[in-house]
Scaffold this motif. Structure first.
Motif, PDB file in Angstrom:
ATOM      1  N   LEU A  83     147.154  85.235 132.943  1.00 25.18           N
ATOM      2  CA  LEU A  83     145.928  84.483 132.641  1.00 25.18           C
ATOM      3  C   LEU A  83     145.961  83.112 133.302  1.00 25.18           C
ATOM      4  O   LEU A  83     144.969  82.656 133.863  1.00 25.18           O
ATOM      5  CB  LEU A  83     145.778  84.322 131.122  1.00 25.18           C
ATOM      6  CG  LEU A  83     145.226  85.528 130.371  1.00 25.18           C
ATOM      7  CD1 LEU A  83     145.281  85.281 128.867  1.00 25.18           C
ATOM      8  CD2 LEU A  83     143.776  85.787 130.791  1.00 25.18           C
ATOM      9  N   GLY A 105     139.237  82.270 136.310  1.00 25.98           N
ATOM     10  CA  GLY A 105     139.290  82.141 134.855  1.00 25.98           C
ATOM     11  C   GLY A 105     137.928  81.944 134.215  1.00 25.98           C
ATOM     12  O   GLY A 105     136.942  81.651 134.891  1.00 25.98           O
ATOM     13  N   ASP A 135     139.138  82.573 128.334  1.00 25.94           N
ATOM     14  CA  ASP A 135     140.570  82.703 128.613  1.00 25.94           C
ATOM     15  C   ASP A 135     141.377  81.636 127.866  1.00 25.94           C
ATOM     16  O   ASP A 135     142.493  81.883 127.420  1.00 25.94           O
ATOM     17  CB  ASP A 135     140.843  82.572 130.109  1.00 25.94           C
ATOM     18  CG  ASP A 135     140.441  83.822 130.875  1.00 25.94           C
ATOM     19  OD1 ASP A 135     140.179  84.840 130.209  1.00 25.94           O
ATOM     20  OD2 ASP A 135     140.395  83.766 132.110  1.00 25.94           O
TER      21      ASP A 135
END
Lengths: 220, 430
Positions: free
Chosen positions: B366, B375, B379
Motif C-alpha cells: 500500500l 494511492g 488507503d
C-alpha cells in the motif's frame, strides 16, 4: 591490506583531521594474520571471511578448513549449534551454499538435510546460488537513503554493467540492495565481500569499481 | 580532535577511546586501568555485584530499557545447571551504529563487562552473538578474546579467584530478528532465529535450555565503569529514572553525523543544532525519529520539546529505543522513507505470526502504491486500521515496530500523503 589508490572514502575520511592509516582504522593492523589451524576456541581463526578467490568444488572440509571446523565444534555444548558457523565456512570455500553443501554439512553434524535447508534458507548471508567475485551490497535503508543511497546504487549498477541482483557477464560483480549495515552515520555504506566502504558518494563509485577490477583475487 | 566528530558537551565514559587503535591491545587497555574492575568484582560475592549495578540504575541499552541489575537478579541462585550470559551484538536496527563502534575500538571493555556480568549471574560461559556482516568487528573481537585468554583474564581460575569463565564470539548469518532475545537463543543453538512465546523467560529456560541472561553490548560496556566507581557515581548524570550516559547515534540530514556520548535527558534540539552542527545546508527541520526505525516519528515542534531519556521521549509520544536519532530536513520525502522502513520489516519478518507476515507485506504494498501515485485516501484509513491490528497480536514486537512509523507519519504528515495521492508537484525529493 594492499594500498588503495584512492583516499578511503570510508569512515572519517571527510573530517579532514583524521590521520590514521586505513589498516589502523579497519583493525587489520591489530588482527594481523589469522591462525590457520583455527586458533583458540574463542573463535579468531575459525571466523569466516568472504573471499573473492574460491572454488565451488572444494571439499567440505579438509586441511586447514577441517581444523577450523573441529575448533568450532569445541565451542558449543551441543553439536547442532555449530551449524551456522559450518555453513559460513562452506560458503567461504565455495562462494555459495548449494543444496549439496547443505547436505554435506547435515551429514557432518548428524542433522537431517531438510532441517539444514530450513535453517540455511532463513538467513540472508548464505548465498543460495553463485554470486560474482565481488558481492556489492549497497545499503538503501533510511539513513543512507536520506543521504543519497539510491544514486550510489544506480552508479554501481551502471559502472559494473549489471542488473540489480544479477551477476555481470565476466562474473566479477553482483550488486544487491542491503538492509541497514549499522554504519548509518557514515552514509552511504557499501559492503563489498567482507569489507565496508563508508561515506561513499556516487562520484567515488567509478574509482572503487576500477580498484576492484584491478585487484581481483585475495581478501577484500 | 580524533573520532570523526567530537563535542565538548559530551561525557565520554564508554566511548573515551574511540578512534585510538592502540586501545585494542590488551597491554594498552591494562595500562589505562583496564581489568581493574574485574579484579574488584571477583573479590565480591555475585549478589554484591548485582547490588552495585542495581544501585547505579543502569537500564538496558538495547531498546527496552529494563533495569540491568534487576534482570540479573532473576537468575537462579542455587541451581546446579550451567548458566549462560549472552551478549546481544546483533546490531541491525536502521539508524543504530553504536555497538559496532564499541566493539571495534574498545573490545576489551566489552569483554571485561561480559566477565563481570557472568560472575554476577554465576555463568561459566559467555557467548557474544555478533552480527554476521561485521567480519572485521568479529575478527577484532575474537583476537581480543584470545589476548585476554593469554593474559589470564578469561579462562580457568581468573586472576587466582577460582572462577572459570569462557568467552566465545559467535558470528551470525544475517537476520534482524536474531536481535530479539529468544530469536537470538534459537539462532545460537543452530536453528532458525524464530522468537518464541515467553514465559518461560530466559532466566529460567534460556540458551541450550539453561538459565540465561541477555544483555546489549552498550549495557555491558558500562558495567566495568560502574563497578570501579560505584553506583552513586553513575547517577551524577541523567535523571532519577534514567541515570547515566548513553551513546546517541545521529544520522541523516545533519552536518556532523556520528556517535555522541551524552548524559540521558539531554535536549534533542541541542543535540541536533549544537552537538551535530545543525541541519544540512541550514535547512529547516522537518521530522526526527529519536530511537531507531521502530519508534514513532516526531515533528519539529515535538523535537524542540523532547528530552532524550526514556520518560522524556514518552512525553512527546515516542520512545528512546536505542537512541538512534534519524534527522530529516524539509527536503525529505516522508512517505518514501517510511515505505523504505516498512520494506525492511517486510523483508525481516520471520513469518511465524500471520499479522506480521501478511501485515508487513500488505503495508509495504500500500505504501509503495501511494508513493508511486496509485494511492487513494481510503488507503490511509486501511493502513491505520491494518497497523492497529498488528500491535500486540504477535509473539515478538517486530510487527508493532511497523505500526509505529506508519501511524505516526500518517497522523503528523498527512498532507504529504495527500499530496502524493492527489499527485501534487510539491513533494520532497530525498
Amino acid at each position: 591490506m594492499s594500498e588503495v589508490p584512492f583516499k578511503n572514502p570510508g569512515w572519517a575520511g571527510n573530517t579532514g583531521d583524521f590521520d590514521l592509516t586505513e589498516d589502523q582504522v579497519r583493525g587489520d593492523d591489530f588482527v594481523g594474520e589469522r591462525p590457520l589451524d583455527g586458533g583458540h576456541a574463542s573463535g579468531a581463526g575459525a571466523m569466516p571471511y568472504m573471499l573473492s578467490e574460491r572454488n565451488p568444488d572444494s571439499k567440505l572440509f579438509e586441511g586447514e578448513y577441517q581444523e577450523r571446523f573441529e575448533k568450532i565444534l569445541t565451542r558449543y555444548p551441543k553439536k547442532r549449534a555449530a551449524l551456522l558457523p559450518a555453513l559460513s565456512l562452506a560458503q567461504e570455500l565455495r562462494g555459495h551454499v548449494s543444496p549439496e553443501s547443505m547436505d554435506r554439512v547435515a551429514e557432518l553434524l548428524d542433522l537431517s538435510p531438510a532441517y539444514v535447508r530450513g535453517v540455511a534458507t532463513f538467513y540472508t548471508m548464505y548465498n543460495k546460488r553463485p554470486v560474482g567475485r565481488h558481492l556489492v551490497q549497497v545499503c538503501t535503508n533510511i539513513s543512507c537513503n536520506l543521504c543519497g543511497a539510491d544514486e550510489v546504487l544506480d552508479a554501481f549498477l551502471r559502472y559494473t554493467d549489471t542488473e540489480l541482483g544479477q551477476t555481470s557477464e565476466d562474473g566479477e560483480f553482483t550488486v544487491i540492495e542491503a538492509e541497514c549495515l549499522a554504519a548509518c552515520g557514515f552514509a552511504t555504506c557499501v559492503q563489498i565481500n567482507s569489507r565496508y566502504f563508508e561515506s561513499v558518494t556516487p562520484a567515488e563509485v567509478a574509482k572503487i569499481v576500477e580498484h576492484l577490477k584491478a585487484n581481483s583475487g585475495g581478501d577484500d | 580532535m580524533a573520532y570523526p566528530y567530537v563535542s565538548d558537551r559530551e561525557v565520554r565514559v564508554i566511548s573515551k577511546y574511540f578512534g585510538d587503535p592502540k586501545h585494542r591491545h590488551v597491554d594498552t587497555y591494562v595500562e589505562r586501568g583496564g581489568y581493574k574492575a574485574l579484579e574488584t568484582a571477583l573479590a565480591l560475592e555475585p549478589d554484591a555485584v548485582v547490588d552495585i549495578v542495581k544501585a547505579s540504575g543502569l537500564r538496558g541499552r538495547g531498546g527496552a530499557g529494563f533495569p540491568t541489575g534487576v534482570k540479573w537478579s532473576f537468575m537462579p541462585k542455587d541451581s546446579n545447571k550451567p548458566h549462560y550470559l549472552l551478549c546481544n551484538a546483533d546490531e541491525s536496527e536502521p539508524g543504530t551504529f553504536k555497538d559496532r563502534e564499541l566493539m571495534r575500538w574498545d573490545p576489551h571493555q566489552l569483554i571485561e563487562g561480559c566477565l563481570i556480568g557472568a560472575h554476577a549471574i554465576r555463568a561459566a560461559h559467555v557467548y557474544i552473538y555478533c552480527r554476521g556482516e561485521f567480519f572485521e568487528t568479529n575478527q577484532v573481537l575474537a583476537r581480543a578474546v584470545e589476548d585476554a585468554y593469554a593474559k589470564g583474564y578469561v579462562g580457568e581460575n581468573i586472576l587466582g579467584s577460582g572462577r572459570t569463565i569462557d568467552v566465545t564470539v559467535h558470528q551470525g548469518a544475517g537476520a534482524y530478528i536474531c536481535g530479539e532475545e529468544t530469536g537470538l537463543m534459537a539462532s545460537l543453538e543452530g536453528d532458525r532465529g524464530e522468537p518464541r512465546v515467553k514465559p518461560p523467560f530466559p532466566a529460567a529456560v534460556g540458551a541450550f535450555g539453561m538459565p540465561s541472561t541477555i544483555n546489549n553490548v552498550e549495557t555491558l560496556c558500562a558495567v566495568p565503569h560502574i563497578i570501579q566507581n560505584g553506583g552513586e557515581w553513575y547517577r551524577q548524570w541523567g535523571s532519577e529514572k534514567s541515570p547515566g550516559t548513553k551513546l546517541f547515534c545521529v544520522s541523516g540530514h545533519v552536518n556532523k553525523p556520528g556517535n555522541y556520548e551524552l548524559p540521558l535527558g539531554f535536549p534533542l534540539i541541542d543535540l541536533i543544532e549544537d552537538v551535530c552542527g545543525g541541519v544540512r545546508d541550514g535547512n529547516a527541520l522537518k521530522a526526527v525519529i529519536p530511537g531507531g526505525s521502530s519508534v514513532p516519528l516526531i515533528n519539529a515542534d515535538e523535537a524542540r520539546a523532547c528530552a532524550l531519556d526514556y520518560e522524556g521521549c514518552v512525553e512527546v509520544g515516542t520512545m528512546l529505543g536505542c537512541a538512534s536519532v534519524i534527522v530529516m530536513d524539509e527536503k525529505a520525502n516522508i512517505v518514501k522513507q517510511v515505505r523504505r522502513m516498512v520494506d525492511f520489516y517486510a523483508h525481516k519478518s520471520c513469518g511465524q505470526c500471520t499479522p506480521c507476515r501478511e501485515g508487513t507485506a500488505w503495508t509495504a504494498r500500500l505504501m509503495r502504491g501511494i508513493e508511486e501515485g496509485r494511492g487513494t485516501e481510503e488507503d490511509l484509513d486501511t493502513l491505520m486500521q491494518m497497523t492497529q491490528q498488528m500491535v500486540g497480536t504477535t509473539i515478538c514486537v517486530l510487527s508493532d515496530s511497523v505500526a509505529a512509523p506508519v501511524q505516526s507519519s500518517i497522523e503528523k504528515f498527512r498532507d504529504e500523503y495527500l499530496a502524493l495521492i492527489r499527485r501534487d508537484e510539491k513533494v520532497g525529493v530525498a
